[in-house]
Design a protein around this motif. Structure first.
Motif, short mmCIF file in Angstrom:
data_model
loop_
_atom_site.label_atom_id
_atom_site.label_comp_id
_atom_site.label_asym_id
_atom_site.label_seq_id
_atom_site.Cartn_x
_atom_site.Cartn_y
_atom_site.Cartn_z
N GLN A 141 0.88 -1.31 0.21
CA GLN A 141 0.17 -0.15 -0.01
C GLN A 141 0.91 1.39 0.15
N ARG A 142 0.48 2.02 -0.88
CA ARG A 142 1.03 3.43 -0.72
C ARG A 142 1.39 3.95 0.46
N GLU A 148 -1.77 3.14 -5.57
CA GLU A 148 -2.27 3.30 -4.20
C GLU A 148 -2.18 1.80 -3.52
#
Ligand code: G4P
Length: 534
Positions: free
Chosen positions: A331-332, A362
């Motif tokens: 995840q970002r 994302e």
């Protein structure tokens, strides 16, 4: 859809639907056209023709690519992601020109399968053969597309025999062409008992597909002239008797390739191939690493850098490291550990290369490829983890086959030149050696053309005119062994010793005789033509 047994049944659904692959082919076989059609069916572009246009735009943006444009070859690799049915395809582009084989090799370490495109009139050509051999080293599953069937092509059995003989792999026909050249009507889909008819009038139209009940179905007579139908029945009967049937396990092990026949430009056979990649192509596979291998379903994120591309945007001296996720759900904003330096790294601006444009990623899953902009911290072969000290293995560096001395046109600019050369070395575009005695640098590449690309990039990106001149050396070998033995060897051979950009010791010579002599005189010292990136 057909159901194929998978070798990793426990994968989370998001990972199981990923197919990460590259296309290998000889220039002109139709790789660009096929890529374009993939993206079209993946909904990533609205109209065929955009990949080229897009490519042009990208090349103008990074003007070092002027050379590439002039020569019509692709020296940069990139990744494209798109959805197809239930699948997420990650297509990694391989540089097509043979001078860039090391780059290609590393790209192939980041994929789980390869699509081999051959020209139906030309069969297996030299570059296909070379790339195939690279895939073979890793036992990569290969799916074959025989393109340009709308033109006069070779006999189907002859094509299949050639692949079996030249590449030593079993071939199973997934489809069988009906007619050739002007008389090419379409294909009989052997896996699904369907007749696929090509529409010559509309190149972007998906072929008409007719469900039939085997080759004796009278429906066939309505669509295929009697002579072609007789031939089809006879050939398919022979093919079924002589050639192995589809076997997904053998495909996954790299010992059998299914072949689809089609015409990329006419959008024919492309969907069937894409279905094949989805159904039979492997999910993200286990990654070799030290001290343990990495399974894609592990919840912790790991990934490795297989390519670094610098100056994608000349206005910003940025580099993008292409990271293949080996496991987990990224995840970002995640903080990952850069294993080589043991430093934490917040990955806040990862890029997902959706074919339509670069987009912020994302999230991403094992199998995906993300781009991480950085200022040089990330190098080829680097591993990122959530803390564990793991190092992905099997990303080699090859001894260059050509060596030249490199000098700055202006001797006052030697420091600048060093910086530029180091950048290209870290990007994997060249090997840079600093001789133990004397000044200047020796640059090593695989193909002559790379010197030209380098000279042009150094001038464009650093404003430094440079000269490449012939070197007294022609071969470089990495030196390893017990410290005392290596020290003794280095002291006795100073004139031949250099250090590469990682500081590792390299022995340079022009004579194989020297290499043989050292093997005799210094039995504890090893000279090797490859080095693991770490
Ligand atoms: P590459 O990336 O592997 O080098 O091949 P590319 O797709 O650029 O295709 C090479 C040439 O072959 C192109 O023609 C392309 O249009 C043509 N081609 C691709 N697929 C087919 C096919 O199924 N049938 C036929 N007959 N031709 C095909 P070109 O003249 O070099 O370029 P263009 O002017 O068409 O763009």
């Amino acid at each position: 859809m057909l159901d194929a047994p998978k070798n990793r049944p426990d994968l989370p659904a998001e990972i199981a639907r990923r197919r990460t692959f590259a296309i290998i082919s000889h220039p002109d076989a139709g790789k660009t056209t096929l890529t374009e059609k993939f993206l079209l069916y993946g909904g990533a572009i609205q109209m065929a023709g955009q990949v080229r246009a897009k490519g042009e735009a990208r090349r103008t943006r990074s003007d070092f690519m002027q050379m590439e444009k002039d020569r019509g070859i692709s020296v940069s690799a990139s990744a494209m992601s798109f959805d197809y049915g239930d699948f997420r395809f990650n297509l990694v582009d391989t540089p097509g020109h043979s001078d860039f084989s090391e780059d290609t090799y590393r790209t192939l370490t980041a994929v789980d399968a390869a699509v081999m495109v051959i020209d139906g009139a030309k069969g297996v050509e030299s570059q296909t053969q070379k790339l195939f051999e690279v895939c073979r080293l890793r036992d990569l599953p290969i799916l074959t597309f025989c393109n340009k069937m709308d033109r006069e092509s070779r006999d189907t059995f002859e094509i299949i025999d050639e692949i079996q003989e030249n590449l030593a792999i079993d071939v199973t026909p997934a489809s069988w062409p009906i007619g050739t050249g002007r008389d090419f009507l379409g294909c009989y889909d052997l896996l699904r008992d369907r007749l696929e008819l090509m529409d010559r009038a509309d190149r972007n139209k998906v072929a008409e597909s007719i469900k039939i009940e085997g080759l004796d179905d009278p429906l066939l007579e309505r669509h295929i002239p009697a002579d072609l139908l007789d031939k089809l029945r006879e050939e398919v009967e022979m093919a079924r008797a002589l050639l192995p049937p589809m076997d997904s396990q053998a495909l996954l092990e790299g010992t059998l390739t299914p072949i689809w026949f089609g015409s990329a430009i006419n959008s024919f056979g492309v969907k069937e191939l894409m279905d094949g990649i989805g159904i039979y192509g492997p999910e993200p596979q286990v990654q070799a690493a030290e001290p343990r291998q990495i399974a894609p379903e592990e919840t912790k994120v790991t990934g490795f850098v297989f390519k670094v591309q610098a100056n994608m945007d000349p206005k910003h001296r940025d580099r993008v490291a292409f990271l293949r996720l080996a496991s987990g759900h990224f995840q970002r904003g995640m903080k990952l550990t850069h294993v080589r330096t043991k430093k934490p790294m917040a990955v806040s601006n990862p890029v997902l290369f959706l074919a339509s444009d670069r987009e912020l990623a994302e999230e991403a899953w094992a199998g995906d490829i993300i781009g991480i902009p950085n200022h040089g911290q990330l190098r080829i072969g680097d591993t990122l983890t959530e803390g564990e000290s793991l190092r992905v293995s099997g990303i080699p560096s090859f001894a260059p086959e050509l060596l030249q001395n490199c000098r700055a046109g202006d001797p006052m600019k030697a420091k600048h030149l060093e910086k530029a050369l180091m950048q290209f070395a870290e990007e994997g575009a060249a090997k840079v050696f600093k001789p133990a005695i004397g000044s200047g640098f020796v640059v090593g590449v695989v193909g002559q053309l790379q010197f030209e690309v380098l000279a042009s990039r150094i001038e464009l990106e650093y404003g430094l005119p440079v000269r490449f001149e012939s070197s007294q050396f022609t071969s470089a070998r990495w030196v390893t062994g017990p410290k005392a033995a290596v020290d003794k060897f280095v002291n006795a051979n100073k004139g031949h010793i250099s250090h590469d950009n990682d500081g590792d010791i390299v022995y340079m010579t022009r004579l194989q005789w020297d290499i043989d002599r050292i093997a005799r005189d210094y039995p504890e010292v090893t000279l090797s033509a490859t080095k693991e990136m770490q």
